[in-house]
Motif scaffolding. Structure first.
Motif, short mmCIF file in Angstrom:
data_model
loop_
_atom_site.label_atom_id
_atom_site.label_comp_id
_atom_site.label_asym_id
_atom_site.label_seq_id
_atom_site.Cartn_x
_atom_site.Cartn_y
_atom_site.Cartn_z
N SER A 220 0.75 -1.25 -0.09
CA SER A 220 -0.05 -0.04 0.04
C SER A 220 1.07 1.40 0.21
O SER A 220 1.91 1.26 0.53
CB SER A 220 -0.93 -0.01 1.30
OG SER A 220 -0.83 1.37 1.93
N PRO A 221 0.64 2.36 -0.69
CA PRO A 221 1.30 3.45 -0.70
C PRO A 221 1.83 4.03 0.71
O PRO A 221 2.66 4.56 0.91
CB PRO A 221 0.44 4.61 -1.37
CG PRO A 221 -0.54 3.64 -2.30
CD PRO A 221 -0.83 2.44 -1.47
N LEU A 222 0.60 3.68 1.94
CA LEU A 222 1.32 4.03 3.17
C LEU A 222 2.36 3.52 3.72
O LEU A 222 3.06 3.67 4.71
CB LEU A 222 0.18 3.78 4.06
CG LEU A 222 -1.29 4.71 3.89
CD1 LEU A 222 -1.97 4.14 4.72
CD2 LEU A 222 -0.79 5.97 4.38
N ALA A 223 2.68 2.36 3.15
CA ALA A 223 4.01 1.30 3.37
C ALA A 223 4.96 1.32 2.49
O ALA A 223 6.12 0.72 2.69
CB ALA A 223 3.59 -0.13 3.60
N LEU A 224 5.08 2.15 1.72
CA LEU A 224 5.90 2.34 0.25
C LEU A 224 6.94 3.49 0.44
O LEU A 224 6.24 4.40 0.02
CB LEU A 224 5.00 2.23 -1.02
CG LEU A 224 5.95 1.72 -2.24
CD1 LEU A 224 6.50 0.58 -2.16
CD2 LEU A 224 5.03 1.83 -3.43
N PRO A 225 8.09 3.31 0.53
CA PRO A 225 8.98 4.43 0.18
C PRO A 225 9.37 4.65 -1.13
O PRO A 225 9.11 3.82 -1.97
CB PRO A 225 10.42 4.02 1.19
CG PRO A 225 10.22 2.48 1.02
CD PRO A 225 8.63 2.09 0.92
N PHE A 226 9.60 6.04 -1.43
CA PHE A 226 10.45 6.49 -2.59
C PHE A 226 11.80 5.68 -2.36
O PHE A 226 12.49 5.73 -1.71
CB PHE A 226 10.59 7.75 -2.59
CG PHE A 226 9.48 8.61 -3.04
CD1 PHE A 226 8.76 8.38 -3.89
CD2 PHE A 226 9.25 9.61 -2.22
CE1 PHE A 226 7.49 9.09 -4.35
CE2 PHE A 226 8.18 10.55 -2.41
CZ PHE A 226 7.16 10.24 -3.49
N PHE A 227 11.95 5.15 -3.91
CA PHE A 227 13.31 4.42 -3.89
C PHE A 227 14.25 5.51 -4.47
O PHE A 227 13.93 6.25 -5.63
CB PHE A 227 13.42 3.10 -4.94
CG PHE A 227 14.77 2.68 -4.81
CD1 PHE A 227 15.40 2.11 -3.70
CD2 PHE A 227 15.62 3.09 -5.99
CE1 PHE A 227 16.79 1.45 -3.95
CE2 PHE A 227 17.05 2.68 -6.06
CZ PHE A 227 17.37 1.93 -5.12
N ALA A 228 15.38 5.98 -4.04
CA ALA A 228 16.12 7.11 -4.54
C ALA A 228 17.69 6.82 -4.82
O ALA A 228 18.08 5.98 -3.97
CB ALA A 228 16.05 8.51 -3.61
N LEU A 229 18.12 7.30 -5.87
CA LEU A 229 19.54 7.24 -6.06
C LEU A 229 20.06 8.68 -5.66
O LEU A 229 19.36 9.49 -5.95
CB LEU A 229 19.90 6.96 -7.67
CG LEU A 229 19.15 5.94 -8.14
CD1 LEU A 229 19.33 5.89 -9.67
CD2 LEU A 229 19.77 4.32 -7.70
N ASP A 230 20.74 8.67 -4.90
CA ASP A 230 21.55 10.02 -4.54
C ASP A 230 22.78 10.41 -5.51
O ASP A 230 22.82 10.39 -6.41
CB ASP A 230 21.74 9.83 -2.95
CG ASP A 230 21.60 11.28 -2.37
OD1 ASP A 230 21.86 12.43 -2.87
OD2 ASP A 230 20.93 11.54 -1.34
N GLY A 231 24.03 10.55 -4.81
CA GLY A 231 25.13 10.83 -5.41
C GLY A 231 24.90 12.32 -6.18
O GLY A 231 24.61 13.27 -4.97
N LYS A 232 25.09 12.83 -7.38
CA LYS A 232 25.30 14.07 -7.84
C LYS A 232 23.78 14.90 -7.48
O LYS A 232 23.77 15.85 -7.38
CB LYS A 232 25.62 14.17 -9.18
CG LYS A 232 27.04 13.73 -9.01
CD LYS A 232 27.59 13.97 -10.76
CE LYS A 232 29.07 13.49 -10.51
NZ LYS A 232 29.48 12.94 -12.12
N ALA A 233 22.90 14.06 -7.75
CA ALA A 233 21.45 14.69 -7.59
C ALA A 233 20.62 13.58 -7.01
O ALA A 233 20.79 12.60 -7.56
CB ALA A 233 20.94 15.21 -8.83
N LYS A 234 19.69 13.82 -6.26
CA LYS A 234 18.68 13.00 -5.78
C LYS A 234 17.68 12.67 -6.92
O LYS A 234 16.96 13.56 -7.58
CB LYS A 234 17.95 13.37 -4.58
CG LYS A 234 17.28 12.32 -3.84
CD LYS A 234 16.79 12.86 -2.33
CE LYS A 234 18.00 12.58 -1.56
NZ LYS A 234 18.04 13.38 -0.22
N ALA A 235 17.58 11.41 -7.20
CA ALA A 235 16.46 10.89 -8.32
C ALA A 235 15.80 9.81 -7.89
O ALA A 235 16.28 8.88 -7.15
CB ALA A 235 17.51 10.46 -9.66
#
Ligand code: SF4
Length: 330
Positions: A300-315
């Protein structure tokens, strides 16, 4: 006053199942120090690298493997640093509407996958002079809406400095949200006394972002604290995807659902950055994408985080090979 508890490392090392581990432990910890809390010792079920919590905190020989092409400054904090303490950036302004305050490099325990482990040796805490420079920059930059109070562990600041920082941030009109990022909620919950929590309630813009990677990190003491925090504040979580620790759908979905049940919103799941002495925790992209796909398709979206690549810019990252759209049916 918090009671100091002493940990006898020799008696802990005797419990470790790996052969010749004392030798490896001393060799690696001479370069990247070892630090742990009694709460973490309670979270470990098995003193071996098969145990996710043990693996998070105990030195491994892979840390000394050379990763020549890997950076020591993945977020380019030196480039985006606006206020420095010596050579260490203590205010980083990388994304237009957000700024990061690195309040200290001290932590009650050292995570082996820490992106800032290069700074572990040079202990610092921001002082009044630093605070003045930080606030001066923030006041001038009206585009900054969110401030991340991080470290190291910001709860280790002297309470005078900490409350002066929070009080001043609260007064700056264009700053709407103060994110307090803490791993101690999980690995040193004794720092968050009832008295301290009461004092935090004075700051309306304050939200908590806790760092948690595995469900085994949850024990009675930090569950009680999380319940208190989520009653009084918005609490979000961030997690790092780590090889041999939480790199399966089963572990991550268990963790995220449990956080949701505690009224904590899983917020970010980060990829492991290409950092020297850390990159052996990186999960291969193919495996990572499979896990993500299953998380995206079932939670459910309530339990789902954004997956993010960081580094030079957060994507924000979606494994596009597989995903064209997601049907939201819950
Ligand atoms: S708590 Fe955060 S800053 Fe401290 S050692 Fe762990 S990852 Fe690094």
């Amino acid at each position: 006053m918090l009671k100091k508890s002493y940990i006898n490392i020799n008696s802990i090392l005797k419990k470790v199942k790996e052969k010749n581990y004392s030798f490896v432990f001393r060799k690696v910890s001479r370069i990247y120090p070892f630090k742990i809390t009694p709460f973490i010792l309670k979270q470990i079920k098995n003193f071996s690298f098969e145990d996710p919590i043990f693996k998070m905190y105990f030195p491994h020989i892979d840390e000394l493997k050379s990763f020549k092409q890997k950076t020591v400054d993945p977020y380019q904090e030196k480039v985006y640093g606006k206020v420095f303490k010596g050579k260490i950036p203590i205010l980083v302004h990388k994304y237009p509407n957000r700024a990061l305050i690195v309040t200290t490099n001290m932590c009650p325990a050292f995570c082996r996958f820490c992106m800032r482990k290069k700074n572990w040796g040079k202990s610092f805490l921001i002082d009044n002079k630093d605070l003045e420079k930080i606030l001066d920059y923030l006041k001038k930059h009206k585009e900054i809406e969110e401030v991340l109070v991080s470290g190291g562990e910001p709860i280790l600041l002297s309470k005078n400095i900490l409350f002066s920082l929070l009080g001043n941030l609260e007064k700056i009109k264009h700053i709407k949200i103060i994110r307090f990022a803490s791993k101690s909620v999980i690995n040193a919950p004794n720092f968050f006394t009832d008295d301290l929590i009461d004092k935090f309630k004075a700051f309306e813009k304050l939200i908590f972002v806790i760092h948690i990677n595995h469900i085994n990190e949850l024990i009675e003491e930090n569950i009680n604290l999380l319940k208190k925090l989520s009653k009084n504040f918005k609490v979000y979580s961030q997690t790092v995807l780590l090889k041999g620790i939480n790199d399966s759908y089963k572990e991550l979905s268990k963790l995220f659902k449990t956080l949701r049940d505690l009224k904590i919103k899983p917020y970010y799941l980060f990829d492991c950055d290409p950092v020297k002495s850390v990159y052996h925790f990186k999960v291969e992209n193919k495996k990572r994408d499979k896990i993500l796909l299953k998380l995206y398709s079932t939670l459910s979206p309530l339990a789902l985080p954004f997956f993010a690549l960081d580094g030079k810019a957060k994507a924000l990252y979606l494994p596009k090979k597989y995903i064209s759209y997601k049907t939201l049916n819950n």
